[in-house]
Design a protein around this motif. Structure first.
Motif, PDB file in Angstrom:
ATOM      1  N   ALA A  89       0.826  -1.210   0.000  1.00 29.27           N
ATOM      2  CA  ALA A  89       0.000   0.000   0.000  1.00 29.27           C
ATOM      3  C   ALA A  89       0.859   1.259   0.000  1.00 29.27           C
ATOM      4  CB  ALA A  89      -0.933  -0.003   1.209  1.00 29.27           C
ATOM      5  N   LEU A  90       1.987   1.219   0.702  1.00 28.61           N
ATOM      6  CA  LEU A  90       2.895   2.367   0.709  1.00 28.61           C
ATOM      7  C   LEU A  90       3.461   2.625  -0.680  1.00 28.61           C
ATOM      8  CD1 LEU A  90       4.652   1.591   4.083  1.00 28.61           C
ATOM      9  CD2 LEU A  90       3.547   3.767   3.548  1.00 28.61           C
ATOM     10  N   VAL A 144      10.648   9.048  -1.826  1.00 29.06           N
ATOM     11  CA  VAL A 144      11.668   8.359  -1.035  1.00 29.06           C
ATOM     12  C   VAL A 144      11.082   7.706   0.209  1.00 29.06           C
ATOM     13  CG1 VAL A 144      13.843   8.618   0.197  1.00 29.06           C
ATOM     14  CG2 VAL A 144      13.418   9.962  -1.867  1.00 29.06           C
ATOM     15  N   ILE A 145      10.324   8.464   0.987  1.00 33.43           N
ATOM     16  CA  ILE A 145       9.840   7.955   2.270  1.00 33.43           C
ATOM     17  C   ILE A 145       8.922   6.749   2.111  1.00 33.43           C
ATOM     18  CG2 ILE A 145       8.454   8.532   4.305  1.00 33.43           C
ATOM     19  CD1 ILE A 145       9.653  11.358   4.161  1.00 33.43           C
ATOM     20  N   PRO A 146       7.919   6.788   1.225  1.00 38.45           N
ATOM     21  CA  PRO A 146       7.062   5.595   1.114  1.00 38.45           C
ATOM     22  C   PRO A 146       7.816   4.335   0.701  1.00 38.45           C
ATOM     23  CG  PRO A 146       6.008   7.486   0.084  1.00 38.45           C
ATOM     24  CD  PRO A 146       7.411   7.900   0.383  1.00 38.45           C
ATOM     25  N   ILE A 147       8.796   4.475  -0.193  1.00 36.45           N
ATOM     26  CA  ILE A 147       9.532   3.288  -0.645  1.00 36.45           C
ATOM     27  C   ILE A 147      10.391   2.725   0.485  1.00 36.45           C
ATOM     28  CG2 ILE A 147      11.303   2.437  -2.226  1.00 36.45           C
ATOM     29  CD1 ILE A 147      10.248   4.413  -4.306  1.00 36.45           C
ATOM     30  N   ALA A 150       8.209   1.193   3.134  1.00 35.31           N
ATOM     31  CA  ALA A 150       7.755  -0.141   2.762  1.00 35.31           C
ATOM     32  C   ALA A 150       8.815  -1.183   3.100  1.00 35.31           C
ATOM     33  CB  ALA A 150       7.423  -0.186   1.272  1.00 35.31           C
ATOM     34  N   MET A 151      10.089  -0.876   2.818  1.00 33.60           N
ATOM     35  CA  MET A 151      11.159  -1.800   3.139  1.00 33.60           C
ATOM     36  C   MET A 151      11.317  -1.949   4.655  1.00 33.60           C
ATOM     37  SD  MET A 151      12.073  -2.814   0.176  1.00 33.60           S
ATOM     38  CE  MET A 151      10.382  -2.470  -0.404  1.00 33.60           C
ATOM     39  N   TYR A 237      -5.117  -7.347   6.176  1.00 37.52           N
ATOM     40  CA  TYR A 237      -4.981  -5.956   6.611  1.00 37.52           C
ATOM     41  C   TYR A 237      -5.187  -5.044   5.419  1.00 37.52           C
ATOM     42  CZ  TYR A 237      -2.670  -1.769   8.448  1.00 37.52           C
ATOM     43  OH  TYR A 237      -2.371  -0.494   8.839  1.00 37.52           O
ATOM     44  N   ASP A 238      -6.183  -4.178   5.502  1.00 36.50           N
ATOM     45  CA  ASP A 238      -6.493  -3.252   4.416  1.00 36.50           C
ATOM     46  C   ASP A 238      -6.325  -1.827   4.934  1.00 36.50           C
ATOM     47  OD1 ASP A 238      -7.454  -1.702   2.384  1.00 36.50           O
ATOM     48  OD2 ASP A 238      -9.290  -2.842   2.082  1.00 36.50           O
ATOM     49  N   PRO A 239      -5.186  -1.191   4.630  1.00 36.22           N
ATOM     50  CA  PRO A 239      -4.949   0.148   5.172  1.00 36.22           C
ATOM     51  C   PRO A 239      -6.007   1.169   4.774  1.00 36.22           C
ATOM     52  CG  PRO A 239      -2.955  -0.775   4.215  1.00 36.22           C
ATOM     53  CD  PRO A 239      -4.080  -1.665   3.812  1.00 36.22           C
ATOM     54  N   SER A 240      -6.635   0.984   3.621  1.00 35.77           N
ATOM     55  CA  SER A 240      -7.613   1.977   3.171  1.00 35.77           C
ATOM     56  C   SER A 240      -8.877   1.957   4.016  1.00 35.77           C
ATOM     57  CB  SER A 240      -7.961   1.741   1.695  1.00 35.77           C
ATOM     58  OG  SER A 240      -8.615   0.502   1.535  1.00 35.77           O
ATOM     59  N   THR A 241      -9.154   0.833   4.669  1.00 29.13           N
ATOM     60  CA  THR A 241     -10.363   0.742   5.487  1.00 29.13           C
ATOM     61  C   THR A 241     -10.071   0.545   6.964  1.00 29.13           C
ATOM     62  OG1 THR A 241     -10.498  -1.641   5.038  1.00 29.13           O
ATOM     63  CG2 THR A 241     -11.735  -0.180   3.580  1.00 29.13           C
TER      64      THR A 241
END
Length: 275
Positions: A89-90, A144-147, A150-151, A237-241
């Motif tokens: 999701a990220l 940069v931050i989301p990638i 995610a790691m 796990y669904d981050p959007s909901t």
């Protein structure tokens, strides 16, 4: 130009990922870039994100792995399904503002780190004043931050605030439950993703702290609709909901009922705008 902004970039990425970050310059391309990694892993054993200007108004963020990152990759491949879904999701959030390419033809919805050759490339175009502080902060937050976050999720960075000292009362109440709530409410990756998906407006009262307080308004909080402390079995796990932004007042109101918090709808039905 990027070398002059190293302190700014380092601060943004460390705060956004919840991890200690290492940084140096990368001069392998036509234009000098900035390379970032998890400092406690050392560069050679870490995921690496290189931010580099391309063209006249573009930035590229490229994820690769250090030459000796095999053990790190193996640990990431053991991530639980919840962490995998959050990581995806990220990265999917990056595609809102940039063109994202994943190695070996993998797609946003089901990619996996399948070896040392795995890479993610995100390119953002049409950036006015790309070396200005405002543009660089936006680029860090969007690429940069989301990638790297995610790691970090796959690797297992847990920015847990320890209870000091752990008194008897805390142990009697259940320190594991308190720790899990602290992890998920304070996890900067959850905050980053929640705000990316839902914005910074409280879903109950409609208050936007950024509008009201400007730079001092980064106080919106992240709420898990399904309390993890009450989850007996693993579930998708669904981050959007599963995540919603709440202002501090509404968040506290939600948790006045225990062990099962009020729902946002419960509190919204009690909310009086003229109070």
């Amino acid at each position: 130009m990027l070398a002059e902004k190293q302190a700014l970039i380092l601060k943004e990425v460390a705060e956004g990922t919840g991890a200690e970050i290492g940084l140096d310059s990368d001069r392998n391309g036509l234009q000098t870039g900035i390379r970032l990694w998890f400092a406690d892993l050392e560069r050679s054993r870490s995921p690496l994100v290189t931010l580099r200007p391309t063209g006249l108004h573009r930035f590229e963020a490229r994820l690769t792995f250090g030459n000796f990152a095999a053990a790190t990759i193996r640990q990431m491949q053991k991530a639980q399904e919840e962490e995998v879904q959050l990581a995806r999701a990220l990265v999917a959030a990056v595609a809102v503002n940039a063109r994202v390419t994943i190695t070996s033809g993998q797609i946003l919805s089901n990619w996996l780190v399948d070896g040392g050759a795995f890479s993610i490339i995100a390119e953002k175009k049409a950036i006015d004043g790309r070396f200005g502080e405002e543009a660089l902060v936006a680029t860090c937050r969007e690429l940069v931050i989301p990638i790297l976050a995610a790691m970090a999720e796959l690797y297992g960075y847990d920015p847990i605030e320890e209870l000091q000292p752990p008194d008897q009362e805390a142990l009697m109440e259940g320190a594991v439950r308190v720790q899990a709530v602290k992890r998920r409410e304070r996890n900067p990756r959850n905050r980053l993703l929640c705000l990316r998906l839902h914005g910074s407006v409280c879903v109950i009262c409609g208050f936007d702290p950024l509008v009201a307080y400007g730079d001092a308004g980064t106080i919106i909080e992240v709420h898990h609709l399904q309390p993890l402390s009450l989850t007996r079995e693993p579930r998708p796990y669904d981050p959007s909901t599963d995540l919603v932004p709440l202002c501090p007042n509404c968040h506290r109101a939600v948790h006045t009922r225990r062990p099962v918090p009020w729902t946002p709808d419960d509190i919204r039905s009690r909310f009086r705008s003229d109070a």
